[in-house]
Design a protein around this motif. Structure first.
Motif, PDB file in Angstrom:
ATOM      1  N   LYS A  42      41.685 -14.265  11.463  1.00  0.00           N
ATOM      2  CA  LYS A  42      41.030 -13.132  11.189  1.00  0.00           C
ATOM      3  C   LYS A  42      41.719 -12.221  12.274  1.00  0.00           C
ATOM      4  CE  LYS A  42      38.068 -13.362   7.790  1.00  0.00           C
ATOM      5  NZ  LYS A  42      38.103 -14.690   6.624  1.00  0.00           N
ATOM      6  N   THR A  43      41.076 -12.701  13.187  1.00  0.00           N
ATOM      7  CA  THR A  43      40.833 -12.635  15.202  1.00  0.00           C
ATOM      8  C   THR A  43      42.708 -12.436  15.511  1.00  0.00           C
ATOM      9  OG1 THR A  43      38.688 -12.609  15.531  1.00  0.00           O
ATOM     10  CG2 THR A  43      40.109 -12.242  17.650  1.00  0.00           C
ATOM     11  N   ALA A  44      43.200 -13.048  15.455  1.00  0.00           N
ATOM     12  CA  ALA A  44      44.301 -13.159  15.447  1.00  0.00           C
ATOM     13  C   ALA A  44      45.665 -12.147  15.005  1.00  0.00           C
ATOM     14  CB  ALA A  44      45.169 -14.916  15.404  1.00  0.00           C
ATOM     15  N   ILE A  45      45.533 -12.382  13.411  1.00  0.00           N
ATOM     16  CA  ILE A  45      45.496 -10.859  13.076  1.00  0.00           C
ATOM     17  C   ILE A  45      45.546  -9.438  13.735  1.00  0.00           C
ATOM     18  CG2 ILE A  45      46.197  -9.528  11.120  1.00  0.00           C
ATOM     19  CD1 ILE A  45      46.167 -12.565   9.869  1.00  0.00           C
ATOM     20  N   GLY A  46      43.916  -9.430  13.835  1.00  0.00           N
ATOM     21  CA  GLY A  46      43.884  -7.900  14.051  1.00  0.00           C
ATOM     22  C   GLY A  46      44.114  -7.797  15.888  1.00  0.00           C
ATOM     23  N   VAL A  47      44.207  -8.748  16.791  1.00  0.00           N
ATOM     24  CA  VAL A  47      44.727  -8.635  17.530  1.00  0.00           C
ATOM     25  C   VAL A  47      46.671  -8.404  18.133  1.00  0.00           C
ATOM     26  CG1 VAL A  47      45.752  -9.919  20.009  1.00  0.00           C
ATOM     27  CG2 VAL A  47      42.759 -10.051  19.046  1.00  0.00           C
ATOM     28  N   LEU A  48      46.809  -8.866  17.176  1.00  0.00           N
ATOM     29  CA  LEU A  48      48.537  -8.630  17.028  1.00  0.00           C
ATOM     30  C   LEU A  48      49.694  -7.384  16.406  1.00  0.00           C
ATOM     31  CD1 LEU A  48      49.705 -12.320  15.199  1.00  0.00           C
ATOM     32  CD2 LEU A  48      49.912 -11.414  17.585  1.00  0.00           C
ATOM     33  N   GLY A  49      47.664  -6.742  16.322  1.00  0.00           N
ATOM     34  CA  GLY A  49      47.936  -5.042  15.850  1.00  0.00           C
ATOM     35  C   GLY A  49      48.755  -4.541  14.276  1.00  0.00           C
ATOM     36  N   ALA A  50      47.479  -5.846  13.370  1.00  0.00           N
ATOM     37  CA  ALA A  50      47.642  -5.343  11.842  1.00  0.00           C
ATOM     38  C   ALA A  50      47.293  -4.002  11.264  1.00  0.00           C
ATOM     39  CB  ALA A  50      47.448  -6.854  11.162  1.00  0.00           C
ATOM     40  N   LEU A  51      45.890  -3.606  12.036  1.00  0.00           N
ATOM     41  CA  LEU A  51      44.551  -2.944  11.385  1.00  0.00           C
ATOM     42  C   LEU A  51      46.040  -1.516  11.639  1.00  0.00           C
ATOM     43  CD1 LEU A  51      42.408  -3.773  12.999  1.00  0.00           C
ATOM     44  CD2 LEU A  51      43.217  -4.729  11.246  1.00  0.00           C
ATOM     45  N   PRO A  52      46.430  -1.413  12.263  1.00  0.00           N
ATOM     46  CA  PRO A  52      47.200   0.248  11.624  1.00  0.00           C
ATOM     47  C   PRO A  52      47.651   0.756  10.987  1.00  0.00           C
ATOM     48  CG  PRO A  52      46.873   0.143  14.153  1.00  0.00           C
ATOM     49  CD  PRO A  52      46.910  -1.790  13.846  1.00  0.00           C
ATOM     50  N   PRO A  53      49.102  -1.009  10.687  1.00  0.00           N
ATOM     51  CA  PRO A  53      50.279  -0.623   9.735  1.00  0.00           C
ATOM     52  C   PRO A  53      49.609  -0.702   8.093  1.00  0.00           C
ATOM     53  CG  PRO A  53      50.372  -2.423  11.145  1.00  0.00           C
ATOM     54  CD  PRO A  53      49.249  -1.458  11.878  1.00  0.00           C
ATOM     55  N   LEU A  54      47.873  -0.929   8.199  1.00  0.00           N
ATOM     56  CA  LEU A  54      47.609  -1.854   6.842  1.00  0.00           C
ATOM     57  C   LEU A  54      46.602  -0.182   6.515  1.00  0.00           C
ATOM     58  CD1 LEU A  54      45.773  -5.334   7.102  1.00  0.00           C
ATOM     59  CD2 LEU A  54      47.991  -5.114   5.545  1.00  0.00           C
ATOM     60  N   MET A  55      45.743   0.666   7.818  1.00  0.00           N
ATOM     61  CA  MET A  55      45.997   1.819   7.250  1.00  0.00           C
ATOM     62  C   MET A  55      46.085   2.632   6.891  1.00  0.00           C
ATOM     63  SD  MET A  55      42.055   1.090   7.524  1.00  0.00           S
ATOM     64  CE  MET A  55      42.352   3.555   7.527  1.00  0.00           C
ATOM     65  N   HIS A  56      47.433   2.793   6.904  1.00  0.00           N
ATOM     66  CA  HIS A  56      48.614   3.795   6.661  1.00  0.00           C
ATOM     67  C   HIS A  56      49.158   3.425   5.852  1.00  0.00           C
ATOM     68  CE1 HIS A  56      51.960   6.192   7.145  1.00  0.00           C
ATOM     69  NE2 HIS A  56      53.228   5.309   6.987  1.00  0.00           N
ATOM     70  N   MET A  57      49.323   1.712   5.095  1.00  0.00           N
ATOM     71  CA  MET A  57      49.725   0.850   3.793  1.00  0.00           C
ATOM     72  C   MET A  57      48.234   1.938   2.526  1.00  0.00           C
ATOM     73  SD  MET A  57      52.839   0.103   3.336  1.00  0.00           S
ATOM     74  CE  MET A  57      53.005   1.028   4.326  1.00  0.00           C
ATOM     75  N   MET A  58      47.363   2.040   2.989  1.00  0.00           N
ATOM     76  CA  MET A  58      46.257   2.192   1.888  1.00  0.00           C
ATOM     77  C   MET A  58      46.774   4.049   1.271  1.00  0.00           C
ATOM     78  SD  MET A  58      43.173   0.757   2.513  1.00  0.00           S
ATOM     79  CE  MET A  58      42.345   1.255   2.508  1.00  0.00           C
ATOM     80  N   ARG A  59      48.380   4.694   2.480  1.00  0.00           N
ATOM     81  CA  ARG A  59      48.547   5.655   1.576  1.00  0.00           C
ATOM     82  C   ARG A  59      49.813   5.762   0.892  1.00  0.00           C
ATOM     83  NH1 ARG A  59      47.401   9.175   6.571  1.00  0.00           N
ATOM     84  NH2 ARG A  59      47.864   7.098   7.491  1.00  0.00           N
ATOM     85  N   SER A  60      50.064   4.438   0.209  1.00  0.00           N
ATOM     86  CA  SER A  60      51.397   4.436  -0.200  1.00  0.00           C
ATOM     87  C   SER A  60      51.727   4.861  -1.798  1.00  0.00           C
ATOM     88  CB  SER A  60      51.418   3.078  -0.181  1.00  0.00           C
ATOM     89  OG  SER A  60      52.123   2.160  -1.393  1.00  0.00           O
ATOM     90  N   GLU A  61      52.086   5.609  -2.027  1.00  0.00           N
ATOM     91  CA  GLU A  61      52.441   5.043  -3.456  1.00  0.00           C
ATOM     92  C   GLU A  61      52.421   3.818  -4.686  1.00  0.00           C
ATOM     93  OE1 GLU A  61      56.184   7.462  -3.851  1.00  0.00           O
ATOM     94  OE2 GLU A  61      55.579   9.241  -2.542  1.00  0.00           O
ATOM     95  N   ASN A  62      52.478   2.729  -3.979  1.00  0.00           N
ATOM     96  CA  ASN A  62      52.661   1.391  -4.726  1.00  0.00           C
ATOM     97  C   ASN A  62      50.930   0.900  -4.432  1.00  0.00           C
ATOM     98  OD1 ASN A  62      52.404  -1.459  -5.640  1.00  0.00           O
ATOM     99  ND2 ASN A  62      54.525  -0.964  -4.821  1.00  0.00           N
ATOM    100  N   GLN A  63      50.565   0.710  -6.444  1.00  0.00           N
ATOM    101  CA  GLN A  63      48.607   0.851  -6.654  1.00  0.00           C
ATOM    102  C   GLN A  63      48.736  -0.909  -6.039  1.00  0.00           C
ATOM    103  OE1 GLN A  63      47.785   0.729 -10.561  1.00  0.00           O
ATOM    104  NE2 GLN A  63      45.774   0.364  -9.817  1.00  0.00           N
ATOM    105  N   ARG A  64      50.241  -1.221  -6.067  1.00  0.00           N
ATOM    106  CA  ARG A  64      49.303  -3.167  -5.645  1.00  0.00           C
ATOM    107  C   ARG A  64      48.673  -3.198  -4.174  1.00  0.00           C
ATOM    108  NH1 ARG A  64      54.609  -5.992  -9.655  1.00  0.00           N
ATOM    109  NH2 ARG A  64      52.645  -5.981 -11.659  1.00  0.00           N
ATOM    110  N   THR A  65      50.412  -2.096  -3.546  1.00  0.00           N
ATOM    111  CA  THR A  65      50.423  -2.012  -2.071  1.00  0.00           C
ATOM    112  C   THR A  65      48.889  -1.602  -1.143  1.00  0.00           C
ATOM    113  OG1 THR A  65      53.010  -2.118  -1.746  1.00  0.00           O
ATOM    114  CG2 THR A  65      51.607  -1.099   0.165  1.00  0.00           C
ATOM    115  N   ARG A  66      48.220  -0.977  -2.346  1.00  0.00           N
ATOM    116  CA  ARG A  66      47.128   0.245  -1.730  1.00  0.00           C
ATOM    117  C   ARG A  66      46.140  -1.463  -1.963  1.00  0.00           C
ATOM    118  NH1 ARG A  66      49.495   4.551  -4.770  1.00  0.00           N
ATOM    119  NH2 ARG A  66      46.986   3.575  -6.805  1.00  0.00           N
ATOM    120  N   HIS A  67      46.276  -1.711  -2.806  1.00  0.00           N
ATOM    121  CA  HIS A  67      44.812  -2.391  -3.206  1.00  0.00           C
ATOM    122  C   HIS A  67      45.075  -3.496  -2.330  1.00  0.00           C
ATOM    123  CE1 HIS A  67      44.306  -6.495  -5.471  1.00  0.00           C
ATOM    124  NE2 HIS A  67      42.317  -6.019  -5.411  1.00  0.00           N
ATOM    125  N   ASP A  68      46.244  -4.706  -1.785  1.00  0.00           N
ATOM    126  CA  ASP A  68      45.871  -5.532  -0.458  1.00  0.00           C
ATOM    127  C   ASP A  68      45.883  -5.503   0.130  1.00  0.00           C
ATOM    128  OD1 ASP A  68      46.965  -7.447  -3.406  1.00  0.00           O
ATOM    129  OD2 ASP A  68      49.130  -7.432  -3.171  1.00  0.00           O
TER     130      ASP A  68
END
Length: 491
Positions: A294-320
């Motif tokens: 958990k900490t390593a993924i956050g430090v490596l910068g995954a949080l901003p792109p994951l937040m951006h994917m929350m607005r994806s048109e793909n439902q599965r992408t938003r869910h995951d």
């Protein structure tokens, strides 16, 4: 450790030692066989701050930075010790092989009539192309998060097929020869061989769970890493999908993060094809389930792109993406990062629009468990939003419970929460709550009463000082009448 840094594998080391390893061309091997990746070096400010705070607390001098020469001496000693251990291990293997050969020759001499025939027969069977996976597995949550059912498999994995899959299945690899063949093809200069290799790897790891652990080796992960950012869409999609399958095995999760797979997955989220982004979000969701990642993924910068994917048109992408953010927000450092990147207003706007309300409320519950998150939610109108949802008559029980849990976390905000909650009419809304959220609703009401009593008590003490002097004057002027207006006030 004076200047701590985090490498791509998620480990923290002294900066001078990392630089010495890169200078000497030394790549240390961990206990689990994983090889460290020094390609990305990020300052570990959290660890550095913790060390300094500990030193200040116990009146200990803070550690001094290690000079380059001392670091190289330490690394050379480590290199010598690893070489010594490797030589010892090789000698033991040679002795074991020689001893086994003597026993075999002795056995053949004593039993000359024995004939050696085929000792194993491998039966190749075809597996069904339809797969069904349970979706009702639950994940442990924090005390603020309601006990909702959370999926532990990425939604992209549950699909029966996709546009880039082949329809025929292949036998499951059972030896290192199959792994070597896959790695060789994956590193080939011929595109069709690379494409065939990643499709085979995806099939192997999807059909049989045992093959996931066997194939998740440092060599294969190293070959797969470069294919995740391939410019060929078909290769990229199948490479990321194969990584999702490998990550489903619990023993592989930490190993994959340590191999440096998170930065390429982030690149896919930022600029990959829609199908590759879907699988990348699923891979990060699967890897984020393990507490060690958990900490390593956050430090490596995954949080901003994951937040951006929350607005994806793909439902599965938003869910995951939402599920990945939920698991990552269970860690305090990631909560603070989510607040700093401005995620709270976006999450609340999605709740108001009705998109993935249940998942987003779970993330808000985690954010409400820290002071920075509570402040951000209160500043963004979170209390009014949550109370407004509780007033809806068509609200289902799980969503209602999530709203109450989020308000329970925000209630630690003290007087400010009390003022916002009173203005939003929280008392009336909580009185209508039933089911599993009723207990938390009662605790919020009790907490509000305590806050109100403390506030009134503080104000009464201040007014009492002024009112006593006024009442004494009025008592003398009024002849000691008990009907004084000030003294008749109820406290």
């Amino acid at each position: 450790m004076a200047d701590a840094v985090i490498v791509s594998s998620g480990h923290s080391y002294e900066r001078a030692c990392v630089q010495a390893c890169k200078t000497l061309g030394f790549m240390p091997t961990l206990v689990d066989g994983a090889i460290l990746d020094f390609s990305t070096v990020i300052p570990n400010l959290a660890l550095k701050s913790s060390i300094l705070n500990w030193c200040n607390k116990y009146s200990v001098d803070p550690p001094k930075p290690l000079d380059v020469s001392s670091a190289e001496i330490l690394v050379r000693k480590l290199m010598a010790s690893e070489n010594k251990m490797l030589n010892t291990h090789n000698k033991k293997e040679v002795q074991t092989v020689s001893h086994s050969e003597k026993e075999l020759l002795h056995g053949v001499k004593d039993n000359p009539s024995i004939r050696f025939t085929n000792h194993a027969v491998t039966e190749l069977t075809r597996h069904s192309t339809h797969f069904h996976f349970p979706s009702n597995e639950s994940e442990a949550t924090t005390f603020l998060t309601p006990p909702l059912q959370l999926a532990t498999l990425p939604s992209c994995y549950s699909s029966a097929s996709s546009s880039s899959e082949i329809q025929t299945l292949h036998p499951n690899p059972s030896s290192s020869e199959e792994e070597e063949e896959l790695v060789t093809k994956m590193r080939s200069t011929k595109v069709f061989e690379v494409k065939e290799a990643v499709i085979l790897l995806r099939k192997f790891t999807r059909n049989r769970e045992d093959s996931r652990a066997k194939l998740c080796t440092p060599d294969l992960l190293s070959a797969l890493q470069s294919l995740i950012i391939s410019r060929y869409t078909n290769i990229q999609v199948n490479a990321v999908a194969a990584l999702v399958n490998l990550s489903l095995e619990k023993v592989n999760k930490v190993k994959i993060v340590r191999s440096g797979m998170v930065p390429p997955l982030i690149d896919v989220l930022k600029g990959g094809s829609p199908e590759a982004q879907e699988h990348a979000a699923g891979a990060l969701f699967s890897l984020a389930i393990d507490d060690g990642n958990k900490t390593a993924i956050g430090v490596l910068g995954a949080l901003p792109p994951l937040m951006h994917m929350m607005r994806s048109e793909n439902q599965r992408t938003r869910h995951d993406s939402a599920m990945a953010l939920y698991h990552l927000s269970l860690v305090q450092s990631n909560r603070i990062k989510l607040v700093k990147i401005g995620s709270v207003p976006l999450l609340l706007s999605m709740v108001k629009s009705g998109h993935m309300v249940g998942r987003i409320l779970q993330i808000l519950c985690n954010l409400a468990s820290c002071e920075a998150g509570r402040t951000a939610v209160l500043d963004s109108g979170g209390v009014e939003c949550l109370v407004g949802m509780l007033r809806e008559t068509a609200l289902n029980e799980p969503t209602q419970e999530s709203c109450v849990a989020a308000l329970y976390g925000l209630s630690c905000g003290g007087l400010r929460f009390k003022g916002l909650a009173k203005a939003a009419g929280v008392v009336e809304a909580l009185c209508k709550v039933g089911g599993r959220g009723k207990a938390k609703a009662r605790r919020i009401l009790e907490m509000l009463n305590e806050i109100i009593e403390e506030e009134e008590e503080d104000v009464d003490w201040e007014e009492l000082l002024d009112s006593r002097s006024m009442s004494q004057t009025r008592f003398r002027l009024g002849g000691g009448k008990a009907g004084s207006g000030v003294n008749s006030t109820k406290f």
